[in-house]
Each structure stands twice: as C-alpha cells, then as structure tokens.
Design a protein around this motif. Structure first.
Motif, PDB file in Angstrom:
ATOM      1  N   GLY A   1      24.217  56.553  49.156  1.00 49.20           N
ATOM      2  CA  GLY A   1      23.512  56.805  47.910  1.00 49.20           C
ATOM      3  C   GLY A   1      24.405  56.749  46.687  1.00 49.20           C
ATOM      4  N   GLY A   2      25.712  56.718  46.901  1.00 48.21           N
ATOM      5  CA  GLY A   2      26.655  56.678  45.792  1.00 48.21           C
ATOM      6  C   GLY A   2      26.816  55.293  45.211  1.00 48.21           C
ATOM      7  N   SER A   3      27.702  55.199  44.220  1.00 44.97           N
ATOM      8  CA  SER A   3      27.912  53.942  43.504  1.00 44.97           C
ATOM      9  C   SER A   3      29.403  53.645  43.378  1.00 44.97           C
ATOM     10  CB  SER A   3      27.308  54.024  42.094  1.00 44.97           C
ATOM     11  OG  SER A   3      25.916  54.241  42.135  1.00 44.97           O
ATOM     12  N   LEU A   4      29.693  52.383  43.285  1.00 41.63           N
ATOM     13  CA  LEU A   4      31.042  51.909  42.995  1.00 41.63           C
ATOM     14  C   LEU A   4      30.929  50.675  42.113  1.00 41.63           C
ATOM     15  CD1 LEU A   4      32.848  52.099  46.469  1.00 41.63           C
ATOM     16  CD2 LEU A   4      33.399  53.469  44.456  1.00 41.63           C
ATOM     17  N   ARG A   5      31.929  50.461  41.305  1.00 41.63           N
ATOM     18  CA  ARG A   5      32.008  49.227  40.545  1.00 41.63           C
ATOM     19  C   ARG A   5      33.300  48.518  40.912  1.00 41.63           C
ATOM     20  NH1 ARG A   5      32.269  48.016  34.037  1.00 41.63           N
ATOM     21  NH2 ARG A   5      34.412  48.783  34.324  1.00 41.63           N
ATOM     22  N   LEU A   6      33.149  47.343  41.456  1.00 40.56           N
ATOM     23  CA  LEU A   6      34.301  46.519  41.805  1.00 40.56           C
ATOM     24  C   LEU A   6      34.600  45.568  40.660  1.00 40.56           C
ATOM     25  CD1 LEU A   6      33.442  45.582  45.500  1.00 40.56           C
ATOM     26  CD2 LEU A   6      34.495  47.667  44.601  1.00 40.56           C
ATOM     27  N   SER A   7      35.876  45.276  40.518  1.00 42.55           N
ATOM     28  CA  SER A   7      36.312  44.343  39.481  1.00 42.55           C
ATOM     29  C   SER A   7      37.114  43.223  40.111  1.00 42.55           C
ATOM     30  CB  SER A   7      37.189  45.059  38.443  1.00 42.55           C
ATOM     31  OG  SER A   7      36.488  46.104  37.808  1.00 42.55           O
ATOM     32  N   CYS A   8      36.947  42.053  39.561  1.00 39.09           N
ATOM     33  CA  CYS A   8      37.717  40.884  39.967  1.00 39.09           C
ATOM     34  C   CYS A   8      38.348  40.320  38.707  1.00 39.09           C
ATOM     35  CB  CYS A   8      36.816  39.858  40.639  1.00 39.09           C
ATOM     36  SG  CYS A   8      37.641  38.322  41.115  1.00 39.09           S
ATOM     37  N   ALA A   9      39.659  40.428  38.625  1.00 38.51           N
ATOM     38  CA  ALA A   9      40.366  40.003  37.424  1.00 38.51           C
ATOM     39  C   ALA A   9      41.221  38.780  37.721  1.00 38.51           C
ATOM     40  CB  ALA A   9      41.232  41.137  36.894  1.00 38.51           C
ATOM     41  N   ALA A  10      41.332  37.923  36.762  1.00 44.20           N
ATOM     42  CA  ALA A  10      42.113  36.693  36.918  1.00 44.20           C
ATOM     43  C   ALA A  10      42.949  36.464  35.665  1.00 44.20           C
ATOM     44  CB  ALA A  10      41.199  35.510  37.189  1.00 44.20           C
ATOM     45  N   PRO A  11      44.009  37.181  35.520  1.00 38.50           N
ATOM     46  CA  PRO A  11      44.846  37.021  34.334  1.00 38.50           C
ATOM     47  C   PRO A  11      45.362  35.602  34.196  1.00 38.50           C
ATOM     48  CG  PRO A  11      45.489  38.968  35.578  1.00 38.50           C
ATOM     49  CD  PRO A  11      44.531  38.199  36.436  1.00 38.50           C
ATOM     50  N   GLY A  12      45.256  35.085  33.002  1.00 37.80           N
ATOM     51  CA  GLY A  12      45.788  33.756  32.749  1.00 37.80           C
ATOM     52  C   GLY A  12      44.865  32.617  33.091  1.00 37.80           C
ATOM     53  N   LEU A  13      43.731  32.912  33.673  1.00 37.91           N
ATOM     54  CA  LEU A  13      42.767  31.869  34.038  1.00 37.91           C
ATOM     55  C   LEU A  13      41.755  31.721  32.918  1.00 37.91           C
ATOM     56  CD1 LEU A  13      42.218  30.152  36.622  1.00 37.91           C
ATOM     57  CD2 LEU A  13      40.499  31.850  37.206  1.00 37.91           C
ATOM     58  N   THR A  14      41.339  30.492  32.647  1.00 39.66           N
ATOM     59  CA  THR A  14      40.254  30.289  31.690  1.00 39.66           C
ATOM     60  C   THR A  14      38.965  30.600  32.428  1.00 39.66           C
ATOM     61  OG1 THR A  14      41.553  28.530  30.655  1.00 39.66           O
ATOM     62  CG2 THR A  14      39.228  28.692  30.044  1.00 39.66           C
ATOM     63  N   PHE A  15      38.665  31.859  32.456  1.00 39.96           N
ATOM     64  CA  PHE A  15      37.670  32.379  33.381  1.00 39.96           C
ATOM     65  C   PHE A  15      36.292  31.793  33.165  1.00 39.96           C
ATOM     66  CE2 PHE A  15      37.781  35.003  36.832  1.00 39.96           C
ATOM     67  CZ  PHE A  15      36.836  36.016  36.852  1.00 39.96           C
ATOM     68  N   SER A  16      35.968  31.498  31.938  1.00 40.93           N
ATOM     69  CA  SER A  16      34.617  31.036  31.635  1.00 40.93           C
ATOM     70  C   SER A  16      34.290  29.738  32.346  1.00 40.93           C
ATOM     71  CB  SER A  16      34.449  30.882  30.127  1.00 40.93           C
ATOM     72  OG  SER A  16      35.387  29.948  29.634  1.00 40.93           O
ATOM     73  N   ARG A  17      35.299  29.008  32.788  1.00 37.67           N
ATOM     74  CA  ARG A  17      35.077  27.734  33.461  1.00 37.67           C
ATOM     75  C   ARG A  17      34.828  27.884  34.951  1.00 37.67           C
ATOM     76  NH1 ARG A  17      40.134  24.272  30.870  1.00 37.67           N
ATOM     77  NH2 ARG A  17      39.536  24.500  28.674  1.00 37.67           N
ATOM     78  N   TYR A  18      34.933  29.116  35.448  1.00 37.44           N
ATOM     79  CA  TYR A  18      34.876  29.323  36.887  1.00 37.44           C
ATOM     80  C   TYR A  18      33.619  30.063  37.331  1.00 37.44           C
ATOM     81  CZ  TYR A  18      39.644  27.715  37.423  1.00 37.44           C
ATOM     82  OH  TYR A  18      40.765  26.939  37.441  1.00 37.44           O
ATOM     83  N   HIS A  19      33.131  29.650  38.495  1.00 36.32           N
ATOM     84  CA  HIS A  19      32.113  30.427  39.190  1.00 36.32           C
ATOM     85  C   HIS A  19      32.847  31.483  40.023  1.00 36.32           C
ATOM     86  CE1 HIS A  19      29.707  27.146  37.903  1.00 36.32           C
ATOM     87  NE2 HIS A  19      29.940  26.347  38.942  1.00 36.32           N
ATOM     88  N   VAL A  20      32.233  32.645  40.157  1.00 36.22           N
ATOM     89  CA  VAL A  20      32.872  33.736  40.885  1.00 36.22           C
ATOM     90  C   VAL A  20      31.911  34.282  41.936  1.00 36.22           C
ATOM     91  CG1 VAL A  20      33.957  35.999  40.721  1.00 36.22           C
ATOM     92  CG2 VAL A  20      34.237  34.344  38.866  1.00 36.22           C
ATOM     93  N   GLY A  21      32.410  34.450  43.119  1.00 33.88           N
ATOM     94  CA  GLY A  21      31.596  34.998  44.190  1.00 33.88           C
ATOM     95  C   GLY A  21      32.229  36.240  44.786  1.00 33.88           C
ATOM     96  N   TRP A  22      31.392  37.151  45.206  1.00 36.45           N
ATOM     97  CA  TRP A  22      31.831  38.323  45.954  1.00 36.45           C
ATOM     98  C   TRP A  22      31.353  38.172  47.394  1.00 36.45           C
ATOM     99  CZ3 TRP A  22      35.159  42.092  44.738  1.00 36.45           C
ATOM    100  CH2 TRP A  22      35.428  42.345  43.399  1.00 36.45           C
ATOM    101  N   PHE A  23      32.256  38.433  48.299  1.00 42.69           N
ATOM    102  CA  PHE A  23      31.954  38.397  49.722  1.00 42.69           C
ATOM    103  C   PHE A  23      32.459  39.698  50.332  1.00 42.69           C
ATOM    104  CE2 PHE A  23      30.795  33.927  50.736  1.00 42.69           C
ATOM    105  CZ  PHE A  23      30.890  33.407  49.466  1.00 42.69           C
ATOM    106  N   ARG A  24      32.042  39.963  51.544  1.00 41.86           N
ATOM    107  CA  ARG A  24      32.554  41.146  52.230  1.00 41.86           C
ATOM    108  C   ARG A  24      32.756  40.817  53.699  1.00 41.86           C
ATOM    109  NH1 ARG A  24      27.200  45.129  52.141  1.00 41.86           N
ATOM    110  NH2 ARG A  24      26.068  44.131  53.877  1.00 41.86           N
TER     111      ARG A  24
END
Length: 125
Positions: free
Chosen positions: A14-37
């Motif tokens: 029932g709880g919550s978490l917020r995961l972050s995916c950071a990419a320093p130095g990457l022109t991030f707007s050009r990339y698609h990002v996926g989360w997997f587990r």
C-alpha cells in the motif's frame, strides 16, 4: 553513457516509492526511457516507458498504480509507484534508447541501448 537508477527501498504493501533514472551529460530529450524489473529467478519484464515526445506506456499489471514522467532539464525520468504490492518486489532498471532510431518496441529488453545499475524495491505484506 551512464545511467543512475535510485529511489528504491523497503515499504509495506500500500506504500509508495518514487524511482529516478538520471543520465548526466546525455541530451535526454532525444531518448526514450523504459523501466523494467527483475524479480529473483525471473526474467526482466517491462514496467513502463516514456518516449521523447512524452507519450507513455504501461504494463498491464500496473493497473493505474504507477506514473512515469520526465524532466528533460534535469535529465531525469521518474517512476512514481503507488499502492505497492508484494508482487512488485524486484530490482528495477531503467534503459534508454536513442529516439532517432526507428523500430522502437517499448516492452522489449533489446530495444534499449544503455541500462542503469538497478535499484531494489522490497514490498512487505
């Protein structure tokens, strides 16, 4: 390319978490990002994805509990996970794919060019 996935932890059902995916130095707007587990003994599975244009996709098991968003100015994608269940226990990974490449199949592990190190999520009942 170095991806940094963080924000995992241990929570009760029932709880919550917020995961972050950071990419320093990457022109991030050009990339698609996926989360997997990946849970112990299981294959890596798709959770959510966000394209460079902001379109989002979710696995069926998410059932409205998770949201994915991006802040291109911070080179970060967030996975907000609410109403967590014990079945959500896994190591969560983020992957990125250059948005200029054609043929993007967001739920496919092989669709992503780079991966972060993973962040562990444990949900107890």
């Amino acid at each position: 390319v170095q991806l940094q996935a963080f924000g995992g932890g241990s929570v009760q059902a029932g709880g919550s978490l917020r995961l972050s995916c950071a990419a320093p130095g990457l022109t991030f707007s050009r990339y698609h990002v996926g989360w997997f587990r990946q849970a112990p003994g299981k294959e890596r599975e798709f959770v959510a994805a966000i394209k460079g244009d902001g379109r989002t996709y979710f696995a069926d098991f998410v059932q409205g509990r998770f949201t994915i968003s991006r802040d291109n100015s911070e080179n970060t994608v967030y996975l907000q996970m609410n109403d967590l269940k014990p079945g959500d226990t896994a190591v969560y990974y983020c992957g990125v794919r250059n948005g200029l490449r054609v043929g993007y199949s967001y739920p496919a592990v092989g669709a992503y060019d780079y991966w972060g190190q993973g962040t562990e999520v444990t949900v107890s009942s």
